[in-house]
Design a protein around this motif. Structure first.
Motif, PDB file in Angstrom:
ATOM      1  N   ARG A  18       0.838  -1.200   0.000  1.00 42.68           N
ATOM      2  CA  ARG A  18       0.000   0.000   0.000  1.00 42.68           C
ATOM      3  C   ARG A  18       0.873   1.250   0.000  1.00 42.68           C
ATOM      4  N   ILE A  19       0.677   2.087  -1.027  1.00 42.13           N
ATOM      5  CA  ILE A  19       1.479   3.284  -1.213  1.00 42.13           C
ATOM      6  C   ILE A  19       0.563   4.511  -1.208  1.00 42.13           C
ATOM      7  N   ALA A  20       0.901   5.504  -0.392  1.00 45.67           N
ATOM      8  CA  ALA A  20       0.218   6.795  -0.409  1.00 45.67           C
ATOM      9  C   ALA A  20       1.092   7.778  -1.179  1.00 45.67           C
ATOM     10  N   VAL A  21       0.470   8.774  -1.779  1.00 51.11           N
ATOM     11  CA  VAL A  21       1.201   9.804  -2.516  1.00 51.11           C
ATOM     12  C   VAL A  21       0.873  11.157  -1.919  1.00 51.11           C
ATOM     13  N   ALA A  22       1.908  11.872  -1.486  1.00 47.15           N
ATOM     14  CA  ALA A  22       1.750  13.233  -0.981  1.00 47.15           C
ATOM     15  C   ALA A  22       2.062  14.190  -2.117  1.00 47.15           C
ATOM     16  N   GLY A  23       1.068  14.958  -2.497  1.00 48.77           N
ATOM     17  CA  GLY A  23       1.203  15.886  -3.606  1.00 48.77           C
ATOM     18  C   GLY A  23       0.373  15.399  -4.778  1.00 48.77           C
ATOM     19  N   ALA A  24      -0.684  16.137  -5.106  1.00 47.15           N
ATOM     20  CA  ALA A  24      -1.601  15.708  -6.163  1.00 47.15           C
ATOM     21  C   ALA A  24      -1.420  16.494  -7.448  1.00 47.15           C
ATOM     22  N   GLY A  25      -0.249  17.097  -7.616  1.00 49.34           N
ATOM     23  CA  GLY A  25       0.049  17.811  -8.851  1.00 49.34           C
ATOM     24  C   GLY A  25       0.473  16.855  -9.950  1.00 49.34           C
ATOM     25  N   TYR A  26       1.107  17.415 -10.968  1.00 49.62           N
ATOM     26  CA  TYR A  26       1.493  16.624 -12.138  1.00 49.62           C
ATOM     27  C   TYR A  26       2.372  15.431 -11.775  1.00 49.62           C
ATOM     28  N   ILE A  27       3.407  15.662 -10.997  1.00 43.76           N
ATOM     29  CA  ILE A  27       4.323  14.576 -10.622  1.00 43.76           C
ATOM     30  C   ILE A  27       3.609  13.563  -9.734  1.00 43.76           C
ATOM     31  N   GLY A  28       2.839  14.046  -8.770  1.00 41.67           N
ATOM     32  CA  GLY A  28       2.087  13.141  -7.898  1.00 41.67           C
ATOM     33  C   GLY A  28       1.121  12.267  -8.675  1.00 41.67           C
ATOM     34  N   PRO A  57      -8.927   7.599  -0.174  1.00 44.50           N
ATOM     35  CA  PRO A  57      -9.148   8.725   0.732  1.00 44.50           C
ATOM     36  C   PRO A  57      -8.161   9.860   0.483  1.00 44.50           C
ATOM     37  N   LEU A  58      -8.602  11.068   0.818  1.00 43.85           N
ATOM     38  CA  LEU A  58      -7.763  12.257   0.737  1.00 43.85           C
ATOM     39  C   LEU A  58      -7.501  12.768   2.141  1.00 43.85           C
ATOM     40  N   TYR A  59      -6.248  13.059   2.422  1.00 45.42           N
ATOM     41  CA  TYR A  59      -5.863  13.645   3.707  1.00 45.42           C
ATOM     42  C   TYR A  59      -5.202  14.984   3.444  1.00 45.42           C
ATOM     43  N   ALA A  60      -5.444  15.943   4.307  1.00 47.28           N
ATOM     44  CA  ALA A  60      -4.898  17.287   4.136  1.00 47.28           C
ATOM     45  C   ALA A  60      -3.441  17.387   4.552  1.00 47.28           C
ATOM     46  N   SER A  61      -2.962  16.437   5.335  1.00 49.56           N
ATOM     47  CA  SER A  61      -1.578  16.489   5.814  1.00 49.56           C
ATOM     48  C   SER A  61      -1.061  15.081   6.072  1.00 49.56           C
ATOM     49  N   ILE A  62       0.245  14.978   6.167  1.00 48.12           N
ATOM     50  CA  ILE A  62       0.863  13.695   6.491  1.00 48.12           C
ATOM     51  C   ILE A  62       0.490  13.292   7.911  1.00 48.12           C
ATOM     52  N   GLU A  63       0.371  14.277   8.805  1.00 45.87           N
ATOM     53  CA  GLU A  63      -0.061  13.973  10.182  1.00 45.87           C
ATOM     54  C   GLU A  63      -1.424  13.301  10.188  1.00 45.87           C
ATOM     55  N   GLU A  64      -2.344  13.834   9.377  1.00 45.67           N
ATOM     56  CA  GLU A  64      -3.683  13.249   9.306  1.00 45.67           C
ATOM     57  C   GLU A  64      -3.633  11.845   8.717  1.00 45.67           C
ATOM     58  N   LEU A  65      -2.828  11.659   7.670  1.00 49.05           N
ATOM     59  CA  LEU A  65      -2.672  10.322   7.079  1.00 49.05           C
ATOM     60  C   LEU A  65      -2.243   9.324   8.133  1.00 49.05           C
ATOM     61  N   PHE A  66      -1.158   9.640   8.855  1.00 45.23           N
ATOM     62  CA  PHE A  66      -0.622   8.689   9.827  1.00 45.23           C
ATOM     63  C   PHE A  66      -1.518   8.512  11.049  1.00 45.23           C
ATOM     64  N   ALA A  67      -2.362   9.474  11.336  1.00 45.14           N
ATOM     65  CA  ALA A  67      -3.318   9.322  12.436  1.00 45.14           C
ATOM     66  C   ALA A  67      -4.435   8.344  12.074  1.00 45.14           C
ATOM     67  N   LYS A  68      -4.718   8.219  10.764  1.00 52.53           N
ATOM     68  CA  LYS A  68      -5.854   7.403  10.333  1.00 52.53           C
ATOM     69  C   LYS A  68      -5.469   6.159   9.541  1.00 52.53           C
ATOM     70  N   ALA A  76      -3.858   6.193  -0.645  1.00 51.95           N
ATOM     71  CA  ALA A  76      -4.353   7.505  -0.236  1.00 51.95           C
ATOM     72  C   ALA A  76      -3.608   8.594  -0.990  1.00 51.95           C
ATOM     73  N   VAL A  77      -4.216   9.772  -0.984  1.00 50.48           N
ATOM     74  CA  VAL A  77      -3.595  10.980  -1.505  1.00 50.48           C
ATOM     75  C   VAL A  77      -3.525  11.970  -0.352  1.00 50.48           C
TER      76      VAL A  77
END
Length: 84
Positions: A5-15, A50-61, A32-33
């Motif tokens: 399972r891989i999450a990606v931080a950054g939903a721009g072109y590279i993400g 799912p979408l998370y607003a921050s890495i902190e939120e990702l790791f909390a959930k 997740a994104v």
């Protein structure tokens, strides 16, 4: 065998490129994104994750096995330290 399972931080072109690679992979799954921008809502919805607003939120959930940092370069070190 379960996919990694891989999450990606950054939903721009590279993400989005990394998201596509995870989705197309036979061994990985996009889990997740992470991105605070309003445009990321549609990106995550299209990917069905799912979408998370921050890495902190990702790791909390959630705890993915990997995190791709497709964020601005100056954020890479602090975000990598969060992931560690």
């Amino acid at each position: 065998m379960p996919k990694t399972r891989i999450a990606v931080a950054g939903a721009g072109y590279i993400g989005q490129s990394h998201m596509g690679a995870a989705v197309a992979s036979s061994t990985c799954a996009l889990s997740a994104v992470v991105d605070p921008s309003p445009g990321a809502v549609e990106t995550a919805a299209k990917a069905g994750v799912p979408l998370y607003a921050s890495i902190e939120e990702l790791f909390a959930k959630d705890r993915p096995e990997g995190l791709v940092l497709a964020t601005p370069n100056h954020l890479h070190v602090p975000q990598a330290l969060q992931a560690i």
